[in-house]
Design an enzyme around this catalytic site. Structure first.
Site, PDB file in Angstrom:
ATOM      1  N   ALA A   1       0.950  -1.350   0.065  1.00  0.00           N
ATOM      2  CA  ALA A   1       0.030   0.018   0.090  1.00  0.00           C
ATOM      3  C   ALA A   1       0.966   1.302   0.136  1.00  0.00           C
ATOM      4  O   ALA A   1       1.915   1.290   0.696  1.00  0.00           O
ATOM      5  CB  ALA A   1      -0.734   0.185   1.162  1.00  0.00           C
TER       6      ALA A   1
ATOM      7  N   GLY B   1       0.765  -5.840  -0.106  1.00  0.00           N
ATOM      8  CA  GLY B   1      -0.125  -5.845  -1.083  1.00  0.00           C
ATOM      9  C   GLY B   1       0.813  -6.192  -2.385  1.00  0.00           C
ATOM     10  O   GLY B   1       0.068  -6.377  -3.537  1.00  0.00           O
TER      11      GLY B   1
ATOM     12  N   GLU C   1       0.724  -9.621  -2.438  1.00  0.00           N
ATOM     13  CA  GLU C   1      -0.832 -10.079  -2.988  1.00  0.00           C
ATOM     14  C   GLU C   1      -1.266 -10.004  -4.353  1.00  0.00           C
ATOM     15  O   GLU C   1      -1.604 -10.732  -4.921  1.00  0.00           O
ATOM     16  CB  GLU C   1      -1.787  -9.289  -1.896  1.00  0.00           C
ATOM     17  CG  GLU C   1      -1.524  -9.681  -0.400  1.00  0.00           C
ATOM     18  CD  GLU C   1      -2.811  -9.028   0.373  1.00  0.00           C
ATOM     19  OE1 GLU C   1      -2.327  -7.605   0.491  1.00  0.00           O
ATOM     20  OE2 GLU C   1      -3.348  -9.618   1.201  1.00  0.00           O
TER      21      GLU C   1
ATOM     22  N   GLU D   1       1.768  -6.929   7.466  1.00  0.00           N
ATOM     23  CA  GLU D   1       0.720  -6.340   8.059  1.00  0.00           C
ATOM     24  C   GLU D   1       0.617  -6.543   9.439  1.00  0.00           C
ATOM     25  O   GLU D   1       0.388  -5.373  10.162  1.00  0.00           O
ATOM     26  CB  GLU D   1      -0.518  -6.623   7.456  1.00  0.00           C
ATOM     27  CG  GLU D   1      -0.656  -6.177   5.664  1.00  0.00           C
ATOM     28  CD  GLU D   1       0.052  -6.914   4.608  1.00  0.00           C
ATOM     29  OE1 GLU D   1       0.974  -7.694   5.216  1.00  0.00           O
ATOM     30  OE2 GLU D   1      -0.126  -6.493   3.705  1.00  0.00           O
TER      31      GLU D   1
END
Ligand code: NAD
Length: 694
Positions: free
Chosen positions: A61, A102, A105, A125
């Site tokens: 992110a 992210g 991911e 995270e």
């Protein structure tokens, strides 16, 4: 454009370009979706490769978007991943470097992944009190297996791609140019016409998934008291193992939303951003260039000088260390060596590394050795006369432009600067003991400190891996000035009815690494005694419990004398409650005619923590600290404040300033109530329904 598209041999290569870490901000997400759409409709394109520009694939992110509407604005990351997954043309991710959160991911949503072997991949995270919220908890176990995924997600630690070669996460792990390898691979795939694999369709195979999950849950629960996220990570992996993919995703989403709103996650995110914000000073922009520091001088090879030197040696900078006598010098050098040798015993350093570091160290009795130092840090006795003699000598010897820093804990940096003809080059660099271990560095900006001098200290802090916070000049700077109020309250509690072990237990249950009395015994009670003796003259209106003086009058300085607030036994660092100290405290209450009362743990915690808060508010309104989060970082990095509470100011915000003020007014009606005069800023904010950190 945050995403560059190149057509290479029938393959669209999409390169993420959002320095410094290719954070997946709104612009990049939008552009990815559009580029994917364009590729679907373009008959000249047979396959798509996604890679990162620069040395990183993606750090996840975009933290600049955190807490801003863009972070939740469509297309969100799950939408981008769904677009990748449903592409009719093969999508290959080429992981050229770090892929975190992210970033990983997103890669898991692709049909294929090729990685360079030294790329680090991970889902960090949990360190912010949340869990991966874009399918990471559901896809990673399908790709690397339940156990590896659980370890990665619960620890948040990254793993080298080479270690995961052979799992389904990577189709190829290469040492060559990863984009070239991905292009070769893309052409093979496009020619084979094989059905496109999706990680979501893979099964999680494990001989005894339920047994492993039950075991992990118990282990994680025991290891992560105070933190809800690690256990939720285990639950999300259990959902991956037990539920169909979409139900698992729904579980992950709910868990994510629940965690984001926990006070623990708010606190951890506050600390994460606060630490970054602390390194930025309002009037020092990127146009201010730090000075070059290649050689360091340290004056004094005592407790602090030795540890300070180690920081620079560890970073590969040569250090010249000056003492007044050979014996003190030899002792200081021997201590440095012993510290390094302990690291060798613990397997943290090799013998060769120790020799390399020691070879960078030049011990000397002559100030001449400091002539070509770019930075000189003074760590001599805490006494103006001694500091004056040192800084006057430095002024004649140091080269022009050298930075002259003092490690003083309590003295006036402006007065020290005035001992030289170059106050613009002087500042405080306040390290904490043990200086080679403690993270915090208070950088004290004097009235005349030049901007580039401050910028240099901040840059150096980063190089030696310290957490720097800028403080203005005042007695005790941010940390110790607040601590004094905290220690005063601890003393008053003894007068009123508490014992050291009760106060320490209450504070340790609240989450402090160490209560105030154990801390005093560790640091040496004589230090505070010396400060109080000065205060009795300089600030007679400032009151203290007499118990600490009575303790010192009996030679109970702490661990170094084998007895302090507690008794210590040879070969054992445990603190044993002392009958002598209890008798001393009880007698003192009698002497001041105070009837001892039962004091609850809640009152102890409130009084000590709110004493920090009230002084913190003053520090803020005086501008000694530029922002409330700076104060929080000082307490988190240097004083053992519980990380899941986010620091004293954040804690006060969480309790609500109106409530904090109410408690302070209650305490003001009790013993030594004058200590509870609320800071004007606290009154103002509480009245307006605001918070320190808003
Ligand atoms: P220390 O007594 O352990 O060491 C001071 C050393 O300086 C001694 O070895 C002494 O021989 C040497 N020295 C004295 N005058 C000198 C001179 N003119 N030239 C060269 N060397 C000289 O003291 P310390 O605990 O290391 O504290 C040093 C400074 O650091 C003080 O200003 C103190 O306030 C500050 N400080 C201490 C701590 C702590 O926890 N000990 C923490 C932060 C800051």
């Amino acid at each position: 454009m945050p995403v560059h598209t190149d057509l290479r041999d029938g393959v669209a290569v999409l390169t993420l370009d959002n320095p410094p870490v290719n954070g997946l901000g709104l612009a990049i997400r939008r552009e990815l979706v559009e580029a994917l759409e364009r590729a679907q409709g373009d008959s000249a394109i047979r396959a798509i490769v996604i890679t990162g520009g620069g040395r990183v694939f993606s750090g996840g992110a975009d933290i600049r978007e955190f807490n801003r509407p863009e972070s939740g604005q469509a297309p969100t990351l799950p939408t981008v991943i769904a677009e990748i997954e449903r592409s009719s043309k093969p999508v290959i991710v080429a992981i050229n470097g770090l892929a975190l959160g992210g970033g990983l991911e997103l890669a898991l949503g692709a049909h294929y992944r090729v990685a360079v072997s030294d790329a680090q991949v991970g889902l960090p995270e949990v360190k912010l009190g949340i869990l991966p919220g874009a399918g990471g908890t559901q896809r990673l176990p399908r790709a690397v297996g339940l156990e590896t995924a659980l370890n990665m997600i619960v620890s948040g630690a990254p793993v080298a791609a080479s270690k995961l070669a052979g799992t389904r996460l990577f189709d190829r792990v290469v040492d060559a140019d990863v984009v070239t390898a991905a292009l070769v691979f893309a052409n093979e795939i496009a020619q084979s016409g094989a059905a496109l694999p999706r990680v979501r369709d893979w099964a999680i195979e494990h001989d005894n998934a339920e047994g492993f999950l039950a075991f992990s849950r118990a282990a994680v629960e025991a290891a992560s008291a105070h933190y809800p996220a690690p256990l939720k990570c285990v639950d999300a992996l259990a959902a991956a193992a037990r539920l169909p993919f979409d139900a698992g995703i729904a579980f992950e989403r709910d868990a994510f939303v629940a965690l984001v709103n926990t006070p623990e996650s708010r606190a951890l995110r506050h600390a994460f951003f606060g630490e970054r914000a602390a390194a930025k000073v309002a009037d020092i922009g990127s146009e201010v260039k730090p000075r070059d520091v290649r050689k360091v001088g340290v004056i004094g090879a005592g407790t602090m000088g030795g540890g300070i030197s180690m920081n620079f040696l560890n970073a590969g900078l040569p250090v010249t260390i000056v003492e007044t006598g050979q014996e003190a010098l030899d002792r200081g050098i021997a201590t440095i060596r012993k510290n390094y040798e302990n690291s060798v015993k613990k397997g943290k350093l090799s013998a060769t590394q120790v020799e390399q570091r020691m070879a960078l160290l030049t011990p000397t009795l002559s100030y001449d050795g400091l002539k070509d130092a770019d930075l000189i840090i003074e760590a001599v006795f805490e006494d103006y006369a001694v500091k004056e003699s040192v800084f006057r000598q430095l002024d004649t010897i140091a080269k022009s432009g050298a930075i002259l820093a003092s490690n003083t804990s309590t003295l006036d940096v402006d007065r020290i600067a005035a001992f030289t003809s170059r106050p613009q080059d002087v500042l405080g660099m306040h390290f904490f003991s043990p200086a080679n271990v403690m993270k915090l560095l208070e950088v004290v900006r004097g009235a005349k400190t030049a901007k580039d001098v401050l910028a240099t200290a901040l840059a150096l802090a980063k190089a030696i891996r310290k957490t720097a916070v800028v403080s203005g000049v005042c007695d005790g700077f941010i940390g110790n000035r607040m601590l004094e109020q905290y220690i005063r309250q601890a003393g008053f509690l003894l007068d009123e009815g508490a014992l050291p072990q009760q106060v320490d237990r209450a504070m340790e249950n609240f989450g402090f690494a160490m209560g105030p009395f154990r801390m005093g015994d560790l640091a040496g009670n004589d230090i505070g005694w010396a400060i109080r003796k000065r205060r009795y003259v300089e600030k007679p209106q400032m009151t203290y419990s007499r118990t600490a003086d009575l303790l010192c009058e009996r030679g109970r300085y702490g661990q170094k004398t084998g007895k302090g607030w507690y008794d210590y036994r040879a070969g054992d660092r445990a603190a044993h409650p002392s009958a002598e100290v209890e008798a001393l405290i009880v007698q003192h209450s009698r002497d001041i005619e105070l009837e001892r009362r039962e004091i609850g743990d809640e009152e102890i915690v409130e009084r000590l923590v709110y004493a920090l808060v009230n002084e913190g508010a003053r520090i803020l309104e005086e501008g000694v600290a530029a922002k409330a989060s700076d104060i929080d970082i000082v307490y988190l990095a240097g004083y053992g404040f519980p990380p899941w509470r986010g620091g004293p100011m954040f804690h006060a915000d969480t309790v609500g300033l109106y409530n904090v003020l109410g408690a302070m007014r209650r305490h003001a009606r009790g013993y030594q109530g004058l200590a509870w005069t609320p800071a004007p800023l606290l009154l103002l904010l509480a009245d307006a329904g605001k918070s320190f950190n808003a």
